[in-house]
Enzyme design. Structure first.
Site, short mmCIF file in Angstrom:
data_model
loop_
_atom_site.label_atom_id
_atom_site.label_comp_id
_atom_site.label_asym_id
_atom_site.label_seq_id
_atom_site.Cartn_x
_atom_site.Cartn_y
_atom_site.Cartn_z
N LYS A 127 9.18 -1.59 -19.48
CA LYS A 127 8.17 -2.39 -20.09
C LYS A 127 8.52 -3.52 -20.55
O LYS A 127 7.71 -4.58 -20.88
CB LYS A 127 7.35 -1.73 -21.59
CG LYS A 127 6.96 -0.30 -21.33
CD LYS A 127 5.95 0.07 -22.39
CE LYS A 127 6.80 1.01 -23.46
NZ LYS A 127 5.79 1.67 -24.56
N LYS B 80 10.34 -4.83 -22.77
CA LYS B 80 9.85 -5.13 -23.92
C LYS B 80 11.48 -5.11 -24.74
O LYS B 80 12.05 -4.11 -24.65
CB LYS B 80 9.13 -4.24 -24.81
CG LYS B 80 7.68 -4.37 -24.42
CD LYS B 80 6.92 -3.49 -25.44
CE LYS B 80 5.33 -3.20 -25.33
NZ LYS B 80 4.66 -2.51 -26.22
N1 C2G Z 1 -2.77 -0.49 -30.94
C1 C2G Z 1 -3.79 -0.67 -31.47
N2 C2G Z 1 -4.29 -1.73 -32.04
C2 C2G Z 1 -3.27 -2.87 -32.04
C3 C2G Z 1 -2.07 -2.88 -31.28
C4 C2G Z 1 -1.70 -1.44 -30.79
O1 C2G Z 1 -4.58 0.43 -31.52
N3 C2G Z 1 -3.74 -3.90 -32.47
C5 C2G Z 1 -2.13 0.82 -30.33
C6 C2G Z 1 -1.80 0.78 -28.99
O2 C2G Z 1 -3.10 0.94 -28.26
C7 C2G Z 1 -1.13 2.16 -28.77
C8 C2G Z 1 -0.44 2.27 -30.13
O3 C2G Z 1 -0.98 1.22 -31.01
O4 C2G Z 1 -1.99 3.28 -28.72
C9 C2G Z 1 0.93 1.72 -29.83
O5 C2G Z 1 1.26 0.50 -29.25
P1 C2G Z 1 2.36 -0.18 -28.73
O6 C2G Z 1 3.57 -0.08 -29.56
O7 C2G Z 1 2.04 -1.69 -28.07
O8 C2G Z 1 2.30 0.97 -27.48
P2 C2G Z 1 2.43 0.70 -25.95
O9 C2G Z 1 3.64 -0.51 -25.63
O10 C2G Z 1 1.15 0.28 -25.45
O11 C2G Z 1 3.01 2.01 -25.16
O12 C2G Z 1 3.34 5.79 -22.49
C10 C2G Z 1 2.48 4.88 -23.30
C11 C2G Z 1 3.47 3.82 -23.93
O13 C2G Z 1 4.41 4.01 -24.40
C12 C2G Z 1 2.44 2.95 -24.72
#
Ligand code: C2G
Length: 130
Positions: free
Chosen positions: A45, A47
């Site tokens: 990712k 990140k």
């Molecule tokens: N999320 C949310 N609202 C936000 C930020 C994040 O609802 N303002 C949710 C995302 O949609 C996700 C969860 O919080 O369901 C975690 O977000 P991230 O840490 O950004 O996860 P991500 O990088 O999208 O990883 O295999 C799937 C991936 O690992 C998802």
């Protein structure tokens, strides 16, 4: 016992994450969070997390809605996770809408609306300005 699973990085934990976890837990009785490892975040990712996996894991384990935290090490582990933990529902934010429909063969798939105004990226940007 209805089991729910979700996946994510959860860096710089904020209320958008917590609201997702709260709604995820409301879909069952037991919530598993598959937390992206530092290697997965960087390799898959691009990140670079502020908090390490262990620090992010301990924060998630302190949240009342979370029952178990496991490592997310690959994109391919979801089917085996759903089978191994006998998961009833996979849930994730709707920024992933449709991306995990292949899991419908194994469990319910729910995409929840993200909390619009907050993100880890935005937090980093805002702090960078101060
Ligand atoms: N999320 C949310 N609202 C936000 C930020 C994040 O609802 N303002 C949710 C995302 O949609 C996700 C969860 O919080 O369901 C975690 O977000 P991230 O840490 O950004 O996860 P991500 O990088 O999208 O990883 O295999 C799937 C991936 O690992 C998802």
């Amino acid at each position: 016992m209805r089991k729910v699973i979700t996946y994510g990085t959860y860096d710089l934990l904020h209320y958008g994450h917590v609201k997702l976890l709260q709604r995820a837990k409301a879909l069952g009785d037991y919530l598993i969070v598959a937390l992206s490892t530092d290697e997965f975040n960087w390799n898959e990712k691009q990140k670079k997390c502020y908090f390490s996996y262990e620090e992010r894991k301990s924060l998630l384990e302190a949240i009342r809605y979370v029952d178990l935290v496991i490592p997310e090490e690959s994109w391919e582990q979801k089917i085996s996770d759903v089978k191994e933990f006998k998961v009833d529902t996979f849930v994730i934010g709707d920024d992933w809408e449709g991306k995990f429909d292949f899991l419908k063969e194994y469990c319910d798939v729910v995409y929840l609306p993200r909390t619009p105004e907050i993100s880890t990226t935005q937090i980093k940007k805002d702090l960078g300005k101060k």
